[in-house]
Motif scaffolding. Structure first.
Motif, short mmCIF file in Angstrom:
data_model
loop_
_atom_site.label_atom_id
_atom_site.label_comp_id
_atom_site.label_asym_id
_atom_site.label_seq_id
_atom_site.Cartn_x
_atom_site.Cartn_y
_atom_site.Cartn_z
N GLY A 55 0.81 -1.20 0.00
CA GLY A 55 0.00 0.00 0.00
C GLY A 55 0.84 1.25 0.00
O GLY A 55 2.06 1.22 0.10
N PRO A 56 0.19 2.39 -0.14
CA PRO A 56 0.93 3.65 -0.21
C PRO A 56 1.52 4.03 1.14
O PRO A 56 1.28 3.37 2.15
CB PRO A 56 -0.14 4.65 -0.64
N LEU A 57 2.29 5.07 1.14
CA LEU A 57 2.84 5.60 2.39
C LEU A 57 1.70 6.05 3.30
O LEU A 57 0.59 6.32 2.85
CB LEU A 57 3.77 6.77 2.08
N HIS A 58 1.99 6.12 4.60
CA HIS A 58 0.95 6.50 5.55
C HIS A 58 0.35 7.86 5.24
O HIS A 58 -0.83 8.09 5.46
CB HIS A 58 1.52 6.52 6.98
N ASN A 59 1.17 8.74 4.75
CA ASN A 59 0.67 10.06 4.36
C ASN A 59 0.25 10.00 2.90
O ASN A 59 1.10 9.94 2.01
CB ASN A 59 1.76 11.12 4.55
N PRO A 60 -1.05 9.99 2.60
CA PRO A 60 -1.47 9.88 1.20
C PRO A 60 -1.11 11.11 0.38
O PRO A 60 -1.26 11.10 -0.84
CB PRO A 60 -3.00 9.71 1.31
N HIS A 61 -0.64 12.15 1.04
CA HIS A 61 -0.27 13.37 0.34
C HIS A 61 1.24 13.55 0.28
O HIS A 61 1.72 14.65 0.03
CB HIS A 61 -0.92 14.57 1.03
N ALA A 62 2.00 12.46 0.51
CA ALA A 62 3.46 12.55 0.38
C ALA A 62 3.85 12.85 -1.07
O ALA A 62 4.80 13.59 -1.33
CB ALA A 62 4.12 11.27 0.85
N TYR A 63 3.14 12.22 -2.03
CA TYR A 63 3.29 12.48 -3.47
C TYR A 63 4.67 12.11 -4.02
O TYR A 63 5.00 12.46 -5.15
CB TYR A 63 3.00 13.94 -3.80
N GLY A 64 5.47 11.43 -3.24
CA GLY A 64 6.78 11.01 -3.71
C GLY A 64 7.58 10.43 -2.57
O GLY A 64 7.10 10.36 -1.43
N TRP A 65 8.78 10.02 -2.86
CA TRP A 65 9.63 9.43 -1.84
C TRP A 65 11.09 9.61 -2.23
O TRP A 65 11.41 9.94 -3.38
CB TRP A 65 9.32 7.94 -1.67
N LEU A 66 11.96 9.37 -1.28
CA LEU A 66 13.39 9.37 -1.54
C LEU A 66 13.83 7.95 -1.86
O LEU A 66 13.27 6.98 -1.34
CB LEU A 66 14.16 9.90 -0.33
N ASN A 67 14.85 7.84 -2.70
CA ASN A 67 15.35 6.53 -3.07
C ASN A 67 16.59 6.19 -2.26
O ASN A 67 17.08 6.99 -1.47
CB ASN A 67 15.67 6.49 -4.56
N HIS A 68 17.07 4.95 -2.45
CA HIS A 68 18.27 4.55 -1.74
C HIS A 68 19.47 5.37 -2.20
O HIS A 68 19.45 6.00 -3.25
CB HIS A 68 18.54 3.05 -1.91
N VAL A 69 20.50 5.34 -1.42
CA VAL A 69 21.71 6.09 -1.74
C VAL A 69 22.27 5.62 -3.08
O VAL A 69 22.38 4.41 -3.34
CB VAL A 69 22.75 5.90 -0.62
N ALA A 70 22.58 6.56 -3.96
CA ALA A 70 23.11 6.21 -5.27
C ALA A 70 24.47 5.53 -5.11
O ALA A 70 25.31 5.96 -4.33
CB ALA A 70 23.26 7.47 -6.12
N HIS A 71 24.66 4.42 -5.84
CA HIS A 71 25.92 3.71 -5.78
C HIS A 71 26.34 3.30 -7.19
O HIS A 71 25.52 3.20 -8.10
CB HIS A 71 25.84 2.48 -4.85
N ASP A 72 27.61 3.06 -7.38
CA ASP A 72 28.16 2.92 -8.72
C ASP A 72 28.46 1.49 -9.15
O ASP A 72 29.14 1.27 -10.15
CB ASP A 72 29.43 3.76 -8.85
N ALA A 73 27.96 0.52 -8.41
CA ALA A 73 28.20 -0.88 -8.78
C ALA A 73 27.04 -1.71 -8.24
O ALA A 73 26.38 -1.32 -7.27
CB ALA A 73 29.53 -1.37 -8.20
N PRO A 74 26.78 -2.86 -8.87
CA PRO A 74 25.72 -3.72 -8.35
C PRO A 74 26.05 -4.20 -6.94
O PRO A 74 27.21 -4.41 -6.59
CB PRO A 74 25.70 -4.90 -9.33
N THR A 75 25.03 -4.36 -6.14
CA THR A 75 25.24 -4.89 -4.79
C THR A 75 25.14 -6.41 -4.84
O THR A 75 24.69 -6.99 -5.81
CB THR A 75 24.17 -4.37 -3.82
N GLY A 76 25.59 -7.03 -3.80
CA GLY A 76 25.42 -8.48 -3.69
C GLY A 76 24.25 -8.79 -2.81
O GLY A 76 24.25 -9.73 -2.04
N GLY A 77 23.22 -7.99 -2.92
CA GLY A 77 22.09 -7.94 -2.01
C GLY A 77 21.38 -9.25 -1.78
O GLY A 77 21.65 -10.23 -2.44
#
Length: 842
Positions: free
Chosen positions: A111-133
């Protein structure tokens, strides 16, 4: 040994899922105890409902807060030398947590964020190589015995690559970026799975190892081995064991000296002990430490310890807001904001700071602080940052500013509206970027107050600029039925994606539009009656002339094709039974796209006679349109019975209906339909575990019998897998991306293809949606917002359903991915496909 019996401080943590529990309790530099919660357990703590995100608890004030929301299944939390909070998850390397911020969620499932009026979000920290996630846990190295290049690096456990890596962290405006450096550890062991790392008192790093042969989704005959977990110590050559010690035996003055230790482990524990003692005798020394300017990070340690032990007063805070170190100023502002109200002099000082501070770190923290303060103290900060207009390109500040504006949009609507309506203020790019969001926010409120505010903002604009924000008005009006979304069982939002039998919460009631806003919309539509956004607005404003015009355009054979398709899309969202006479003749259109969209509109209405018309047109439809027609017909019992009669009468071939589509008929729960299905298709139940295990072994023999050609395999992947899955940057996004999965594990890969329903990741669980007009649809919930949810099927086709039309939602036990995917392939083709799938990452 514990000092006493445990005392319960917090209750309500979710326990529905074994891998998404509250975890990683960590003392923050500000004296709060921080923790995480994963993606599929629901916490209900002191009236706060949440899943994924960072929470915190204060041991002295007993306050509990959701610090930030989102991030996926979150596992590890750490602070760097500047007090930046980083947390790890299965959605990226790590997240940089800002107070009160919103981060990417698996919105399709959760479901959406708790605040239905957030209208966006921040992404994970930009990184320059694939992770081994997934990065199941990580820490920032703050020790003193590793080579100097490691200081400040993020150390990550690469769970699926069976390694641990190091990442250099660099400033990037108000956030950071991460850059891959050397491996910290290479296990060369497929059973190894690092789950967490932490710093020790001798500067070594301790790593916990899950250690099991199965590190991903289970294969059919595997068993979990719970006896092999282990902990490793990673030390620099020549590191000496720390002598036995007990910091709790030191005096408070000696603890202050420990803040200067080059290993952050000592400073952290000294600060925790000082916070517990609250010894006023050391306040003068801590004040001087915070004031000194030679060592900014030592100043931070003094500030944190002083605050945690109760010694930070307004006079020193005002002084530290002028400190040359940006993080000292930023942290002073954050600590003041925790009080949620400032003295007038400090409020004035913060307002002055936004106009002059050169640091994006400080300006970001001030935006966060503004959300915690009352409007009269918050809005000068927000207004100053908006008008200063220097942070439009920053990765995080524009969103932090919007969330600050939104937090005061209703409570302080007069001041907010007047500020944004000023022509002088609109010279700011940040102002213009937030104006559309504010129009949307006020429209979504669904009250006369909101409508008046939206009308005020729009009419303050010149006509050309008004047109730019009509889409914002339309989107906001579409979202009026949404309230604050509560969280349902299993980590799903009740309002939009409830498992089991719980019905969705009723839609919020909203007021009819004010006369002034109706007239504004009428004028906009009259000026451009073929505009899609203006027509939607006119229909939301209940303008009869607009509805008549849409019906007339649909019925007119001279209507241009693009306009016709556009009108059908509008009716799919806002049509009523009155559109059926105009749409029904289009089932006979020679244009497949027109037929398909007409089917979607007719399915929406569920009107009498619609099913008969579709059944009559079915035999002459092209194959692709027939597939969509079956989706529609299988959504209602009477229509489904009609289709089965076509099959019985030889006018429709059962061979044309794939087994996944036949299974939709079982969702109707009708004995007569089930009998007809068995007669025409036999049993359509999934194979037994024994049958699937036999298939895995049979296909495994095929793969071992020879080698494959990756070039031919790539073609097979595009045909059979690429619609839904992405590999090496190519393919669709309906299902999970495969690039960083355990593709090298043949047994796991075979099991995943043969038995795709054995384990389905949370965000890819198939849902059955029944609408208020009795239509049933199925697919993965690809997106949700305040107005709608979007289902996507195995072909990648999307269907958007207005929230008000959703009667119920329940999970399907089967994956959207079809079974028997490998059956039509030859043994050599299977080898080719697997050779391509198992290539090393590019």
């Amino acid at each position: 040994m514990p000092d006493a019996d445990p005392e319960v401080l917090l209750t309500g943590f979710g326990m529905e899922d074994a891998q998404s529990l509250a975890n990683h309790l960590t003392w923050g530099p500000d004296g709060w105890l921080y923790g995480l919660n994963g993606s599929t357990t629901t916490c209900r703590i002191r009236g706060i409902e949440f899943q994924q995100g960072v929470w915190r608890y204060h041991p002295t004030t007993k306050e509990f807060e959701l610090f930030c929301e989102g991030g996926g299944n979150v596992f590890g939390l750490t602070f760097d030398d500047d007090g930046n909070l980083f947390y790890s998850s299965n959605l990226g390397l790590f997240w940089h947590a800002h107070p009160g911020a919103y981060y990417l969620k698996n919105v399709g499932k959760h479901g959406p964020l708790h605040n239905p009026h957030a209208y966006g979000w921040l992404n994970h920290v930009a990184h320059d190589a694939p992770t081994g996630g997934p990065t199941t846990g990580g820490t920032v190295y703050r020790g003193h015995t590793f080579p100097e290049r490691f200081r400040g690096r993020f150390l990550a456990g690469d769970f699926l690559r069976h390694t641990a890596s190091t990442w250099e962290v660099k400033s990037n405006g108000a956030t950071v970026t991460a850059h891959a450096r050397e491996l910290l550890l290479d296990s060369r062991d497929s059973w190894f799975g690092a789950t967490d790392l932490c710093l020790g008192p001798d500067g070594s790093v301790y790593l916990s190892d899950f250690y099991d042969r199965r590190t991903a989704h289970p294969d059919p005959d595997a068993d979990w081995d719970r006896t092999n977990g282990r902990i490793y110590k990673i030390a620099a050559a020549g590191t000496k064991h720390a002598a036995k010690f007990d910091l709790a035996q030191l005096s408070s003055r000696e603890l202050v000296d420990q803040l200067k230790h080059p290993n952050g482990w000592y400073a952290d524990r000294a600060r925790i002990l000082l916070a517990g003692r609250r010894d006023k005798m050391v306040w003068p020394a801590l004040r001087e430490m915070a004031r000194q300017q030679k060592d900014p990070r030592l100043a931070l340690k003094g500030l944190w310890a002083l605050h945690a032990s109760g010694g930070l007063d307004d006079d020193l805070a005002a002084e530290l807001l002028k400190h040359p170190a940006e993080y000292v100023r930023a942290w002073t502002a954050q600590l003041l904001g925790d009080a949620k109200k400032l003295s007038p002099p400090l409020a004035q000082r913060l307002a002055e700071l936004v106009a002059s501070d050169p640091s994006p770190v400080v300006r970001a923290r001030l935006a966060c602080v503004a959300r915690r303060l009352p409007g009269d103290q918050a809005l000068p900060l927000v207004e100053g940052l908006l008008l200063r207009d220097v942070d439009g390109a920053d990765p995080v500040i524009p969103w932090l500013l919007w969330w600050a504006v939104e937090s005061k949009a209703i409570s302080d609507h007069d001041r907010v509206t007047a500020f944004f309506a000023s022509a002088d203020h609109r010279r700011s790019g940040l102002m213009r970027a937030n104006l559309g969001r504010l129009v949307r926010r006020y429209a979504a409120e669904g009250t006369a107050l909101g409508y008046r505010a939206a009308h005020t903002l729009l009419t303050a604009l010149p006509a050309p600029e008004q047109a730019l924000h009509l889409d914002d008005l339309d989107r906001g009006l579409a979202e009026r039925a949404v309230g604050l979304p509560p969280v349902g069982q299993g980590g799903l939002f009740d309002t939009l994606a409830t498992p089991g039998t719980e019905p969705p919460k009723p839609a919020k009631k909203y007021d009819r539009l004010t006369p002034e806003l109706v007239e504004f919309i009428r004028a906009a539509w009259t000026a451009s009656p073929t505009s899609a956004s203006r027509t939607r607005l006119a229909l939301r404003a209940e303008l009869a002339a607009a509805r008549d015009r849409v019906h007339a355009d649909v019925a007119d054979p001279k209507t241009p094709r693009l306009l016709l398709l556009d009108r059908l899309a509008t009716l799919d969202e806002l049509g009523t039974e009155g559109c059926v006479p105009a749409v029904l003749p289009l089932l006979a259109s020679p244009d497949a796209d027109v037929q398909t969209r007409s089917l979607t509109v007719l399915a929406r209405t569920g009107s009498p006679g619609v099913g008969d018309a579709i059944l009559k047109a079915y035999p002459t439809m092209p194959p692709a349109v027939r597939s969509r027609a079956r989706d529609v017909l299988f959504g209602q019992k009477e229509w489904a019975r009609g289709f089965l009669a076509l099959v019985e009468g030889g006018k429709a071939s059962p061979a044309d209906v794939p087994v996944e589509q036949v299974r939709l008929l079982a969702l109707l729960g009708d004995a007569e339909i089930d009998t007809a299905v068995r007669k025409q298709w036999g049993s359509v139940k999934p194979g037994t575990p024994e049958e699937k295990l036999a298939e895995v072994r049979r296909f495994g023999n095929d793969l071992r019998a020879g080698t494959g050609d990756p070039a031919r395999g790539k073609v097979l992947f595009a045909k059979h897998c690429g619609v839904c899955h992405k590999l090496f940057g190519e393919g669709g996004s309906v299902g999970p991306e495969l690039t960083n999965t355990s593709r090298a594990d043949t047994a796991w890969l075979l099991a995943s293809v043969v038995d795709p329903s054995a384990v389905v990741r949370a965000q890819y669980v198939q849902q059955v949606v029944q609408t208020t007009d009795g239509v049933i649809r199925s697919g993965i919930i690809a997106d949700q917002d305040g107005a709608s949810l979007t289902l996507v099927d195995a072909k990648g086709e999307k269907a958007r359903l207005a929230r008000e039309r959703v009667e119920s939602i329940r999970e399907l036990p089967t994956s959207l991915m079809p079974e028997k995917l490998l059956d039509p392939l030859t043994p050599q083709e299977r080898r080719d496909l697997f050779r391509y799938l198992q290539q090393p990452g590019k």
